[in-house]
Design an enzyme around this catalytic site. Sequence first.
Site, PDB file in Angstrom:
ATOM      1  N   VAL A  76      -3.133  13.244  -1.148  1.00 28.42           N
ATOM      2  CA  VAL A  76      -2.545  14.266  -0.265  1.00 28.42           C
ATOM      3  C   VAL A  76      -1.292  14.938  -0.826  1.00 28.42           C
ATOM      4  O   VAL A  76      -0.838  15.935  -0.262  1.00 28.42           O
ATOM      5  CB  VAL A  76      -2.201  13.736   1.146  1.00 28.42           C
ATOM      6  CG1 VAL A  76      -3.428  13.566   1.990  1.00 28.42           C
ATOM      7  CG2 VAL A  76      -1.359  12.492   1.093  1.00 28.42           C
ATOM      8  N   TYR A 101       0.835  -1.205   0.000  1.00 26.55           N
ATOM      9  CA  TYR A 101       0.000   0.000   0.000  1.00 26.55           C
ATOM     10  C   TYR A 101       0.874   1.261   0.000  1.00 26.55           C
ATOM     11  O   TYR A 101       0.640   2.192  -0.791  1.00 26.55           O
ATOM     12  CB  TYR A 101      -0.942  -0.028   1.213  1.00 26.55           C
ATOM     13  CG  TYR A 101      -1.655   1.280   1.426  1.00 26.55           C
ATOM     14  CD1 TYR A 101      -2.697   1.675   0.584  1.00 26.55           C
ATOM     15  CD2 TYR A 101      -1.278   2.144   2.457  1.00 26.55           C
ATOM     16  CE1 TYR A 101      -3.339   2.895   0.772  1.00 26.55           C
ATOM     17  CE2 TYR A 101      -1.912   3.353   2.650  1.00 26.55           C
ATOM     18  CZ  TYR A 101      -2.941   3.727   1.800  1.00 26.55           C
ATOM     19  OH  TYR A 101      -3.556   4.947   1.978  1.00 26.55           O
TER      20      TYR A 101
END
Length: 327
Positions: A268, A198
């Site tokens: 982000v 991830y």
Amino acid sequence: MKNAGDVETGLSSFEEFLGELYHKYKSLRDGTVANYIPELAKVNPELFSICIVTADGRVYEVGDRTHLFTIQSISKVLVYGLALEDRGRDYMLTRVGVEPTGDAFNAIILDELSKRPYNPMVNAGAIATTSLIKGTGATERLNRLLDMYRRYVGHDVFVDISVFTSERSTGHRNRAMAHLMLNFGMIDVHIEEALDLYFQQCAVMVNCRDLAVMAATLANRGINPITGEKAVDSTYIKDILSVMYTCGMYNFAGEWAYKIGIPAKSGVSGGIIAVIPGYMGIAVFSPLLDSRGNSVRGVKVCEELSHKFGLHMFDCVQRNLESIPES
Ligand code: DON
């Protein structure tokens, strides 16, 4: 079929319009860069680019077009598509829901009854999704992810090791979510391996054009409009776009759907992709984020594009795609 080098980039009135948008929002300096991943805090907050790629492969771009940044949460969209291909829709639904949360992207919550993470766009759901990618061992799974990215963008991509290690050594919230899901049997594989994959998928380097080509690929039924290569099975496009529409902008998803009305996903590092099915992919990069983790300029640019061209999914009055030039 077109090669990346063959795409038309000559200045058109549409590109001039993008230039106006760029100059209008370049002076907007609201928001702050993400700093909870220490390496991301080093970015130049002035960076700004906009790129649109049509479903037939035309490219329009302005700003810092070559700057590379990590894809972060936009990766969740693509990895969800790969997991759907690997496991099928029904199985995926038993492991990851499709409900918007109204909570922050990093909330440590699971659905009370099913113990599933709410959706694949928030961190918990994305970690569970990544854990379902098939492969014999960590290297094969990473290679499958990198090959998927290559199909979407049309060239090889790489993981930024400093961002990856920065997040791996500080990502304790994500680690807590993974442990919670392990406790409820929602993750089978070793959780450190799932987390590593991830963090690696989030640390893949892209530029704004890469993001727009990804979005255009989703707009073009899973076929990269520049290379002609299939990136994802067209069967799953509606699943991917549905969760983008309802969950892609986190706890701003409802307002985004109401005002802007386009399936989208933010990250982000400052990227946003938005998909107009059958027509085009939009990408904006600007690292200054609002309190929900969405790019401030990115939201503004998408809002203005949506209003100008009537891009809202349910706007049958304003839709004005004819003003985007034909090839
Ligand atoms: O897991 C994280 O927190 C980051 N790697 C990605 C988060 C993200 O991009 C959320 N976006 N707005």
